[in-house]
Enzyme design. Structure first.
Site, PDB file in Angstrom:
ATOM      1  N   LYS A 196       0.859  -1.173   0.000  1.00 11.30           N
ATOM      2  CA  LYS A 196       0.000   0.000   0.000  1.00 11.30           C
ATOM      3  C   LYS A 196       0.899   1.228   0.000  1.00 11.30           C
ATOM      4  O   LYS A 196       1.664   1.457   0.944  1.00 11.30           O
ATOM      5  CB  LYS A 196      -0.895  -0.009   1.231  1.00 11.30           C
ATOM      6  CG  LYS A 196      -1.782   1.221   1.310  1.00 11.30           C
ATOM      7  CD  LYS A 196      -2.796   1.087   2.421  1.00 11.30           C
ATOM      8  CE  LYS A 196      -3.598   2.370   2.540  1.00 11.30           C
ATOM      9  NZ  LYS A 196      -4.586   2.291   3.613  1.00 11.30           N
ATOM     10  N   LYS A 249      -1.973  -1.505  -4.015  1.00  9.64           N
ATOM     11  CA  LYS A 249      -2.870  -0.354  -3.975  1.00  9.64           C
ATOM     12  C   LYS A 249      -2.075   0.929  -4.022  1.00  9.64           C
ATOM     13  O   LYS A 249      -1.120   1.039  -3.252  1.00  9.64           O
ATOM     14  CB  LYS A 249      -3.673  -0.448  -2.676  1.00  9.64           C
ATOM     15  CG  LYS A 249      -4.533   0.727  -2.362  1.00  9.64           C
ATOM     16  CD  LYS A 249      -5.120   0.571  -1.000  1.00  9.64           C
ATOM     17  CE  LYS A 249      -5.860   1.845  -0.679  1.00  9.64           C
ATOM     18  NZ  LYS A 249      -6.344   1.874   0.661  1.00  9.64           N
TER      19      LYS A 249
END
Ligand code: PBG
Length: 324
Positions: A196, A249
């Protein structure tokens, strides 16, 4: 006269042949719809930078999830908007908290729907950071792990089908796995937000969840966008700690990372087509600069082609309708 040895265009001449040799499939069965759920029975509240996405009450979420499921979308990802926030993020692990109540209602109404919960503290802390903040302003990794594990357990007790830690603390997957196993949730999968990145593409989400950090930023725990090798290390560590699915992400600016994580881990990979990616397409489409349908189908197909098994996208319902 020179003739090309192979003529790739032969297989492009008809739609039937093109379909037969297509390498990547995009179907609703790969999609996850994220949802923002709030307490109370008020009206749906729009999110300015995300046209078409609204904060929903629990009963509205039940309705919305039912529609998505009816369109062939197998799963939703829940984010809760608590009534109050505090330094200990107590709303995150409250057995009667918004996510816990929403999970129960969703599973009761739609037992076949896969309900995944986001496990993080940023939507529940008064300062907006993803963990416990010490007096010197730093986020304490290990104190945070305890609260994350409590949060995951409360989601599991409510009936969640999988938990998705998105905080980026070190060791959180292992901490959640140990606690889930100890509480007899041995079969509950962990979908880890492994790679992330500290991304500017989360802006609209932070408006939606009112979770922008009150001071500093998330770069002490989220990843540097410049690093792909490190993303592989994060994913491998999460797998070694017990992650069942690893996530990358955002998605579109990180297709290379999706590919590398897939090749290195050989476990199912999820990619999160985040709020800013959605906002970008919506804004361009509204201005008449891009064809929304064409762009979205191309982007999601590219994310799948890069190696994502699962794609989390705010466009899920629209895509399922387009693909019908
Ligand atoms: C919580 C969380 C965030 C997103 C998912 N989980 C925001 C953040 O890290 O600030 C972003 C999702 C999106 O932008 O669509 N940590």
């Amino acid at each position: 006269m020179a003739f090309p040895a192979t003529r790739l265009r032969r297989l492009r001449k008809t739609g039937v042949l093109r379909d037969m040799v297509r390498e990547t499939e995009l179907t609703p069965s790969h999609l996850v719809l994220p949802m923002f759920v709030q307490l109370g029975e008020g009206d749906r509240t729009p999110i300015e930078a995300m046209p078409g996405v609204e904060r929903l009450s629990i009963s509205q979420a039940v309705e919305e999830a039912g529609q998505a499921h009816g369109l062939g979308i197998p799963a939703v990802l829940l984010f809760g908007l608590p009534a109050d926030k505090d330094e200990q993020a107590s709303g995150a692990y409250d057995e009667e908290g918004v996510v816990q109540l929403a999970v129960r209602a969703l599973k009761e109404a739609h037992p076949e729907l896969v309900v995944i919960t986001d496990v993080c503290l940023c939507g529940y802390t008064s300062h907006g950071h993803c963990g416990v903040v010490l007096d010197d302003g730093t986020v304490d990794n290990d104190l945070t792990l305890e609260l994350l594990a409590r949060t995951a357990i409360s989601h599991a007790r409510a009936g969640a089908d999988a938990v998705a830690p998105s905080d980026m603390m070190d060791g959180r997957v292992g901490a959640l796995r140990a606690q889930l196993d100890a509480e007899d949730f041995k079969d509950l999968p962990i979908v880890a937000y492994s790679a992330k990145f500290a991304s500017a593409f989360y802006g609209p989400f932070r408006e939606a969840a009112d979770s922008a950090p009150a001071f500093g930023d998330r770069r002490t725990y989220q990843m540097d966008p410049a690093n792909a090798e490190e993303a592989v290390r994060e994913a491998l560590l999460d797998v070694s700690e017990g992650a069942d699915v690893v996530m990358v992400k955002p998605a579109l600016p990180y297709l290379d990372v999706i590919r590398r994580v897939k090749e290195a881990t050989r476990v199912p990979v999820a990619a999160y087509n985040v709020s800013g990616e959605y906002a970008m397409v919506k804004a361009a489409a509204a201005a008449g600069y891009l064809d929304e349908r064409g762009v979205v189908l191309e982007v999601l197909t590219a994310i799948r082609r890069a190696g994502a098994d699962i794609v989390i996208t705010y466009h899920a319902k629209q895509v399922a309708e387009w693909l019908r």
